[in-house]
Design an enzyme around this catalytic site. Structure first.
Site, mmCIF file in Angstrom:
data_model
loop_
_atom_site.group_PDB
_atom_site.id
_atom_site.type_symbol
_atom_site.label_atom_id
_atom_site.label_comp_id
_atom_site.label_asym_id
_atom_site.label_seq_id
_atom_site.Cartn_x
_atom_site.Cartn_y
_atom_site.Cartn_z
ATOM 1 C CB SER A 69 19.455 2.820 -66.889
ATOM 2 O OG SER A 69 19.640 1.642 -67.648
ATOM 3 C CE LYS A 110 22.938 1.120 -69.335
ATOM 4 N NZ LYS A 110 21.553 0.611 -69.280
ATOM 5 C CB SER A 168 17.317 0.609 -69.503
ATOM 6 O OG SER A 168 16.943 0.901 -68.178
#
Lengths: 94, 476, 487
Positions: free
Chosen positions: C151, C76, C175
């Protein structure tokens, strides 16, 4: 929440907002504030605020210099530098 | 109307840790810009603070030395504001749970001891520096100092005059140096003071509106800034005006204070507990260990100097004013075996004056404890007189060597041979018959004249006591 | 080979049927060919990946490999990576090359894993749909006009599309779990303090926690082992050795394990089909020997409100450092210092980030602090207390991960509150600091949904064991999006 309050918050947060943006934020932030307002009705008598899920961890660092001079690497990301300094428009008064 | 000043001081003490409060970067002063700022000091994304154990230890020591309460649990908070020398956009400080609370410092004033209460002492990080020279229209940001550990010591508004303020500061300055937690270098900003000053009609108990004068970095400036503020506020109030609560800056070139424009007093710092740092816990064992490490502190040392060395309170106070000075004194006493009072007079007299002249600290003394002891030995065993000793001392300062070398080379050994002195005394009396007659006729103040003549003939080497005795004997 | 799981690939590599180089090259080609449809990646680090793969292969030859050596993963873009762009999905960091590696980045490097690139995400992890990225929205491989969740939407879409067997994510209010649920993956948010936050760009410090996303619970466990462990650079890192969750832990007997169903999570607002899926999951767990117990978490309804005070408050301060002075975006031709600050931040941050900064500034400002921030911190404690009480009766808590399956791109952008409610069930575990995972529970109208398991403090192994054994008797997690068969 009024636009004037948005301007005050934006000033504190150092974000520029246009009149149109202020109106947009005033509407959506009002809704959020309305939502979270329900917290006020909760009886929290005797409850300590919870800052952190961790209660009993203690983290201290021995007093050792572990970092070396990295000025070149660290300044590589800077928008404007001179003589090892980060440059900003003149600070009026310190 | 008679006015009274109410003064509280906030002192920022830079700690002598090797590394910063929350990062492993060096705290050494004077490095090239940003060479001692690491990713954390620059607030790079993702970096996290980890508290320096030594800074906490120093805070505990300070807390003990000011008789304060050491908080078993304390916490760090973020003070949020934007400034280029504050890279994170917040300063990590302590807010509602400082590490030390409710201490005091006893300060010697002309008319006795005054207890100045200390509200709190807390740990926080220093900011970087903005440099305004050299670059046209721009400021340069150097973050070497960013994150350097500070203890902020906040006094109660117990202080009533600029003089008291300076005495309190000097006592605190001596204390942190005794503790070894601060180098005390005021030019480099290691010991800085903000002064909160207000005035009120004498006899009233409510506080007037105060101003805060920031970052005054010498004792003299603190005194002048406070005197100026007291006068300014008194005049304002006397003319029916009001004092504005504001932050002001002292300008040494004009010896005035003026309001700061950039730091608006209406700033909302939005303090909240720093979620990156957990509760700081200080155990009894840690406090005990720090207690055991505490050096002899000024108050105790002063008492010991009075009792063990028979010094006056005044002499003892002067000597313990700095740990280095006190240590110097004790070393010279022990090396020379001369009377403490004599050593004290020389250390706080001639030596202090010489250092003062060259703007030097006792630590930078050109005369070592050994050399000083060498000189005092010769005074004590009467090889030289006190007067000659001053000449020898000047020569030592000039780098001409040890006392004995100088005494030998210049032939300054005191004449203590009674017959030699008697010969010179007789010669002087013979050559100044008129004065002898006058003296005998009652003009006894001429005694000094005869002493002077004998000393002149012996280049000051005659033992003054013997000269006095012989003259008295011959002139009666 | 892209369809193999992490544990299968590990075996293939170990047995020499496959080299890391071949695998890496294959996955890079797959990303190059198909990511234009998903937009799951911000940066692809092909050259570095191939070099790392080569090194992993040579380590294996020297018998210095572990189960993760040579396994490709997607990181990420919230984790700092030295010499590689770390944008956090934001324009304000569009040019930020980190001078250092996050601890997690280091740990995965140390394990010999091969980073293929950095995944797209909502800007500063603020979002539940991945529509708040400066790099554009991510598409859900299950239906390209639907969001992948957020997210960690880029990580989710990439793993669902089999660009890699595993990815890292971060979870502040759901997330990891919510996008995992929306893309038929398994993802775990560990106990607060289990995974180092050092070098993981901060959103809300007391809630943020990194974790893995993969196509099975077992793969998550392998990855979590490598990501966990004490980090002296993070004061909130637990002083515990890295996890070593192995087969034995994953197969721990479930007989008599008490699984709690909180009544507050099964109200009328819950989609009935969703309720059916979760009840089906509960039945399966019952069949595995678990006892299903009804419990109550009475303050659950307040979690979203607490979250939208605490998270923005911390974020408003955490994001103050982005000022255009030392790194990142700086506006053109600032006239003075204020102009530099104001315009760099206004032009550099997206709308949602600015909104949260202002909400956070509001709840911390003088006059509102006690009513909002302090009150929220107290209610937060009540929410944690609910869990502590419930855990006296049960060992794990089962709930839906989300109230509904994925929604359409653009559908909720106009109404932030609707967007926030997507995290209704995931937020409480962050507030309480508890470990929680999401695992596939079936489909609604062709879109995957997940169930959530919340564990006691530090009991990641237990919830992973429940999910793993569930996955031994179900095949929801093995279902693939049509995208994968077309491409």
């Amino acid at each position: 929440m009024q636009c004037s309050e948005i301007f005050t918050l934006a000033k504190l947060a150092h974000i520029a907002v246009t009149d149109a943006e202020a109106e947009y934020f005033a509407t959506s932030i009002s809704k959020i504030v309305q939502l979270v307002h329900e917290l006020n009705a909760v009886d929290v008598t005797g409850v300590a605020p919870m800052t952190q899920p961790l209660a009993d961890v203690e983290a201290l660092r021995p007093d050792k210099v572990t970092e070396t001079n990295q000025v070149e690497t660290l300044l590589a990301n800077a928008p404007q530098t001179a003589a090892g300094l980060f440059l900003v428009p003149q600070v009026i008064e310190s | 109307m008679e006015w009274e000043a109410v003064i509280g001081l906030e002192v920022h003490v830079q700690l002598t840790t090797e590394s910063k409060l929350f990062s492993g970067a060096s705290t050494r002063y004077g490095a090239l810009p940003n060479t001692q700022a690491c990713a954390l000091d620059l607030a790079m994304p993702g970096t996290l603070p980890v508290l320096n154990e030594a800074a906490v230890a120093m805070a505990i020591k300070l807390g003990l030395a000011i008789h304060g309460q050491i908080a078993r649990t304390s916490s760090f908070a973020r003070k949020n504001y934007f400034y280029p020398d504050l890279p994170k956009g917040y300063q990590i400080s302590q807010y509602d749970e400082p590490v030390v609370k409710e201490g005091y410092l006893d300060v010697a004033l002309a008319d006795g001891i005054k207890r100045i209460h200390i509200t709190r002492a807390h740990l926080e990080e220093d900011a970087g520096k903005s440099l305004h020279e050299d670059i046209k229209g721009m400021s340069g940001i150097d973050l070497n100092r960013a994150g350097t550990p500070l203890i902020e010591i906040v006094s109660e508004p117990d202080i009533r005059s600029a003089d008291e303020a300076v005495r309190y500061l000097k006592a605190l300055h001596a204390l942190v140096r005794y503790l070894g937690i601060c180098d005390g270098n005021m030019q480099e900003g290691s010991f800085r003071c903000d002064a909160n000053v207000s005035v009120r009609p004498k006899g009233t108990t409510t506080f007037g509106t105060r101003t805060e004068t920031k970052n005054v970095n010498s004792f003299r400036y603190v005194e002048k800034a406070i005197l100026y503020e007291i006068e300014r506020q008194t005049n304002l109030l006397a003319e029916g005006g009001t004092v504005t609560q504001e932050t002001r800056l002292y300008d040494p070139s004009t010896n005035t204070t003026r309001p700061m424009r950039s730091k608006e007093s209406a700033n909302d710092y939005r303090y909240f507990p720093d979620p990156d740092l957990l509760t700081l816990r200080i155990s009894d064992a840690w406090i005990d260990a720090m207690k055991a490490e505490l050096p002899e502190l000024p108050a105790a040392k002063q008492q010991r100097f009075q009792e063990n060395y028979g010094l006056s309170a005044y002499d003892a106070t002067v000597l313990v004013g700095s740990k280095e000075l006190a240590d110097f004194f004790e070393a010279v006493v022990s090396l020379s075996q001369a009377p403490a009072k004599l050593v004290s007079n020389w250390v706080t007299g001639e030596l202090a004056a010489a250092l003062n002249r060259d703007n030097k600290d006792i630590a930078e003394s050109p005369i070592s404890t050994n050399s000083m002891a060498g000189l005092l030995k010769r005074i004590h065993d009467q090889t030289i007189s006190g007067k000659i000793a001053k000449t020898v001392f000047e020569a030592m300062l000039a780098g001409e060597g040890e006392a004995d070398t100088i005494i030998q080379a210049k032939g300054l050994v005191q004449i203590t041979d009674i017959e030699s002195i008697a010969k010179i005394v007789d010669k002087v009396l013979l050559e100044n018959q008129a004065q002898v007659d006058a003296y005998r006729a009652g003009k006894t103040q001429l005694f000094g004249f005869f002493v002077g003549q004998v000393m002149k003939q012996t280049q000051g080497k005659a033992n003054p006591e013997q000269v006095n005795a012989l003259l008295s004997e011959r002139l009666t | 080979m892209h369809d193999l799981s992490l544990s299968q690939l590990s075996l293939e590599l170990e047995q020499g049927h496959l080299s890391s180089y071949e695998l890496t090259e294959h996955l890079l080609k797959r990303i190059a060919a198909h990511d234009s449809q998903l937009n799951s990646m911000i940066t692809v680090t092909a050259t570095q990946a191939l070099a790392a793969a080569k090194q992993a292969d040579s380590l294996r030859k020297q018998n210095q490999a572990n189960a993760l050596t040579g396994i490709p993963y997607i990181h990420k873009d919230i984790f700092c990576t030295q010499d590689v762009l770390t944008s956090c999905g934001s324009k304000i960091l569009e040019n930020f090359i980190s001078p250092y590696d996050a601890t997690v980045t280091q740990q995965l490097k140390q394990a010999g894993m091969v980073m293929l690139g950095k995944a797209n995400m909502d800007e500063f992890a603020m979002g539940s749909s991945n529509e708040n990225s400066h790099y554009g929205p991510v598409k859900n491989p299950w239906q390209l006009d639907y969001v992948p969740g957020g997210s960690s939407g880029g990580s989710a879409a990439a793993i669902a599309a089999q660009f890699a067997p595993v990815a890292t994510g971060s979870d502040t209010g759901g997330s990891i779990r919510q996008p995992a649920a929306f893309t038929n993956l398994t993802g775990i948010k560990p106990s607060y303090g289990r995974v180092s936050r050092y070098g993981m760009v901060a959103f809300a410090s007391s809630l943020d926690q990194g974790g893995p996303m993969a196509r099975s619970a077992e793969d998550c466990a392998m990855m979590l082992n490598a990501m966990s462990g004490h980090d002296p650079l993070d004061s909130t890192s637990l002083p515990l050795a890295p996890l070593t969750i192995g087969k034995a832990d994953l197969h721990q007997p479930l007989k008599g394990l008490r699984v709690g169903l909180p009544k507050e999570y099964f109200t009328d607002s819950l989609n009935t089909e969703m309720r059916d899926r979760i009840e089906a999951a509960a039945k399966t767990l019952e069949a595995l020997g678990c006892d299903i117990v009804n419990i109550s978490l009475p303050h659950s309804h307040l979690a979203v409100s607490v979250y939208y005070v605490v998270a923005p408050a911390e974020a408003s301060s955490n994001l103050a450092r982005y000022d255009g002075v030392r790194y990142g975006y700086r506006c053109e031709n600032p006239v003075d210092l204020q102009d530099l600050y104001l315009r760099s931040r206004s032009e550099g941050f997206g709308v949602e980030v600015k909104r949260r900064i202002m909400v956070g500034t509001f709840v911390l400002s003088s006059g509102y602090y006690d009513a909002y921030y302090l009150q929220a911190q107290k209610v937060r404690q009540l929410i944690r207390n609910d869990f502590l009480d419930a855990f006296k009766q049960v060992d794990v808590i089962l709930s839906p991960t989300t109230p509904q399956p994925a929604f359409k791109l653009g559908e909720r952008m106009a109404d932030p509150i609707q967007m926030y409610l997507a995290d209704l069930y995931t937020i409480p575990a962050n507030l309480a600091g508890l470990p929680a995972l999401s695992a596939p529970a079936g489909f609604i109208n062709g879109l995957p949904v997940g169930f959530q398991l919340i564990g006691k403090d530090l009991e990641e192994a237990k919830i992973l064991a429940v999910a793993h054994q569930y996955q031994q008797v179900t095949n929801w997690h093995l279902q693939q999006p049509a995208f994968n068969t077309i491409v």
